[in-house]
Design a protein around this motif. Structure first.
Motif, PDB file in Angstrom:
ATOM      1  N   VAL A 145     -25.961  22.473 -14.330  1.00 30.88           N
ATOM      2  CA  VAL A 145     -25.508  21.472 -15.599  1.00 30.88           C
ATOM      3  C   VAL A 145     -23.945  21.671 -15.272  1.00 30.88           C
ATOM      4  N   LEU A 146     -23.612  22.694 -14.987  1.00 28.62           N
ATOM      5  CA  LEU A 146     -22.152  22.696 -14.924  1.00 28.62           C
ATOM      6  C   LEU A 146     -21.447  21.687 -13.681  1.00 28.62           C
ATOM      7  N   ARG A 147     -22.154  21.909 -12.504  1.00 28.17           N
ATOM      8  CA  ARG A 147     -21.930  20.853 -11.599  1.00 28.17           C
ATOM      9  C   ARG A 147     -21.971  19.641 -11.859  1.00 28.17           C
ATOM     10  N   ALA A 148     -22.913  19.205 -12.517  1.00 27.24           N
ATOM     11  CA  ALA A 148     -23.053  17.736 -12.712  1.00 27.24           C
ATOM     12  C   ALA A 148     -21.907  17.277 -13.758  1.00 27.24           C
TER      13      ALA A 148
ATOM     14  N   LYS B 109     -34.301   9.933 -17.818  1.00 26.15           N
ATOM     15  CA  LYS B 109     -32.951   9.894 -17.574  1.00 26.15           C
ATOM     16  C   LYS B 109     -32.683  11.332 -16.594  1.00 26.15           C
ATOM     17  N   SER B 110     -31.867  11.341 -15.761  1.00 27.97           N
ATOM     18  CA  SER B 110     -31.542  12.532 -14.970  1.00 27.97           C
ATOM     19  C   SER B 110     -30.364  13.274 -15.607  1.00 27.97           C
ATOM     20  N   ILE B 111     -30.197  14.566 -14.955  1.00 31.07           N
ATOM     21  CA  ILE B 111     -29.172  15.529 -15.347  1.00 31.07           C
ATOM     22  C   ILE B 111     -27.583  14.725 -15.192  1.00 31.07           C
ATOM     23  N   ASP B 112     -27.741  13.962 -14.357  1.00 29.10           N
ATOM     24  CA  ASP B 112     -26.465  13.166 -13.897  1.00 29.10           C
ATOM     25  C   ASP B 112     -26.228  12.350 -15.089  1.00 29.10           C
ATOM     26  N   ASP B 113     -27.160  11.485 -15.600  1.00 29.11           N
ATOM     27  CA  ASP B 113     -27.120  10.647 -16.711  1.00 29.11           C
ATOM     28  C   ASP B 113     -26.729  11.342 -17.760  1.00 29.11           C
ATOM     29  N   MET B 114     -27.295  12.478 -18.147  1.00 27.91           N
ATOM     30  CA  MET B 114     -27.274  13.247 -19.227  1.00 27.91           C
ATOM     31  C   MET B 114     -25.432  13.612 -19.455  1.00 27.91           C
ATOM     32  N   CYS B 115     -25.112  14.119 -18.453  1.00 22.73           N
ATOM     33  CA  CYS B 115     -23.677  14.597 -18.343  1.00 22.73           C
ATOM     34  C   CYS B 115     -22.759  13.486 -18.326  1.00 22.73           C
ATOM     35  N   ALA B 116     -22.983  12.282 -17.887  1.00 26.80           N
ATOM     36  CA  ALA B 116     -22.273  11.172 -17.664  1.00 26.80           C
ATOM     37  C   ALA B 116     -22.020  10.615 -19.099  1.00 26.80           C
ATOM     38  N   ASP B 117     -23.081  10.606 -19.798  1.00 25.65           N
ATOM     39  CA  ASP B 117     -23.110   9.889 -21.064  1.00 25.65           C
ATOM     40  C   ASP B 117     -22.379  10.892 -22.141  1.00 25.65           C
TER      41      ASP B 117
END
Length: 340
Positions: A273-276, A317-325
């Motif tokens: 999660v931190l890296r994303a 939705k992906s973890i990248d989507d979650m972190c970007a939003d």
């Protein structure tokens, strides 16, 4: 349907209100604003282009709750309202039991009196407790918890199982969330916790925006691929659509009460999660590894098969989507919602 959304000014509630409106339903928010801000309403109305009625009352007040049902004819209730901080529940168990149980009892009494027979209840993966095998299945029994917050969810589920068969026509969907994160893609609504965040994502976001010095990672020596805890993170928009799917499925349920896991079925580590989130921000974020916290499980993730088969719902939705939003929300609202 006209739907009463309790706790509709919080985090998951506003996203669900938008999903309801987009699907052609009406939403009426009831929220005492103890863990939320009234300014979310203007943003919801701007995003939806619709007027959204809101009542600021304490749902543990039976008379005021009944009055809302008396004044407005509802077809269904989505019940989010409740205290939700695990650590605080250990410090203030009486307040958690009073608020989280009494609000449910108050709502169900009003539903019974005014012939409202559809309820979607906000439960939690905490009901599986430490002994349930992975991935968590709705078939697991007995339910248990490791803190007062979790026990309020176990107890509310039991109350609803006992009460539902005694109210003609009542159908209840128990939605067991895993770890909701992310925000609306507009950046206008998102997670705005009071005080120090209890959950990973808002803490990372506040580090990224400069409100916190560094992220504390509690334990990197678990029996997991990178030593940090694995959790099933789900985008809040996917979660909102899960509520819509459950609401529209209630009439088809063969039993009065049915539980559904809302998760992705995959565990993601704290470091992942931190890296994303660092990818979304575009820079490294400071962190420190601290000792494990008591009660933290190494892994927690759902078996979401039932929701996919019966509700026709699946997280997309992906973890990248979650972190970007989540970063878009925090960047555009560094201090959260404005007061008022």
């Amino acid at each position: 349907m006209r739907v009463l959304v309790s706790g509709g000014a919080g985090y998951i509630g506003p996203h669900t209100v938008l999903a309801l409106l987009a699907a052609g339903h009406e939403a009426v928010i009831v929220d005492d604003l103890s863990n939320s801000k009234a300014s979310v309403l203007n943003r919801l109305e701007s995003l939806s282009g619709q007027h959204i009625p809101m009542h600021s009352i304490d749902l543990t007040d039976r008379d005021k709750t009944d009055q809302i049902f008396a004044e407005t004819a509802f077809d269904a209730v989505i019940h989010f309202a409740g205290f939700k901080a695990v650590g605080e529940s250990v410090e203030k168990p009486l307040e958690y039991y009073e608020n989280n149980l009494d609000s449910t009892l108050s709502i169900v009494r009003a539903m019974r009196r005014h012939d409202v027979t559809k309820l979607v209840f906000s439960s939690s993966a905490t009901v599986y407790g430490p002994r349930a095998p992975l991935p968590y299945s709705e078939e697991w029994w007995p339910l248990e918890a490791t803190n007062p917050y979790g026990w309020t969810k176990v107890m509310n589920e039991q109350v609803l199982r006992d009460v539902a068969p005694t109210i003609p026509g009542l159908k209840v969907a128990l939605l067991r969330y895993f770890n909701p994160i992310g925000s609306h893609p507009s950046g206008q609504i998102g997670e705005d916790p009071n005080g120090i965040p209890n959950n990973l994502l808002p803490f990372i976001a506040q580090v990224a925006v400069g409100r916190r010095e560094k992220l504390m990672i509690f334990g990197d020596d678990y029996d997991t691929p990178d030593g940090t805890c694995l959790r099933d993170y789900i985008h809040v928009e996917d979660l909102a659509l899960g509520h819509l799917a459950a609401l529209e499925h209630l009439d088809s349920m063969k039993e009065p009460v049915r539980a559904f896991n809302l998760g992705t079925g995959q565990g993601v580590s704290v470091f992942e999660v931190l890296r994303a989130f660092e990818k979304a921000v575009g820079r490294a974020l400071p962190y420190e590894v601290a000792p494990r916290r008591a009660g933290d499980l190494a892994e927690s993730y759902a078996d979401p098969t039932r929701a996919e088969q019966e509700l026709g719902w699946k997280a997309t939705k992906s973890i990248d989507d979650m972190c970007a939003d989540a970063w878009r929300w925090q960047r555009e609202n560094p201090m959260g919602y404005p007061a008022g």
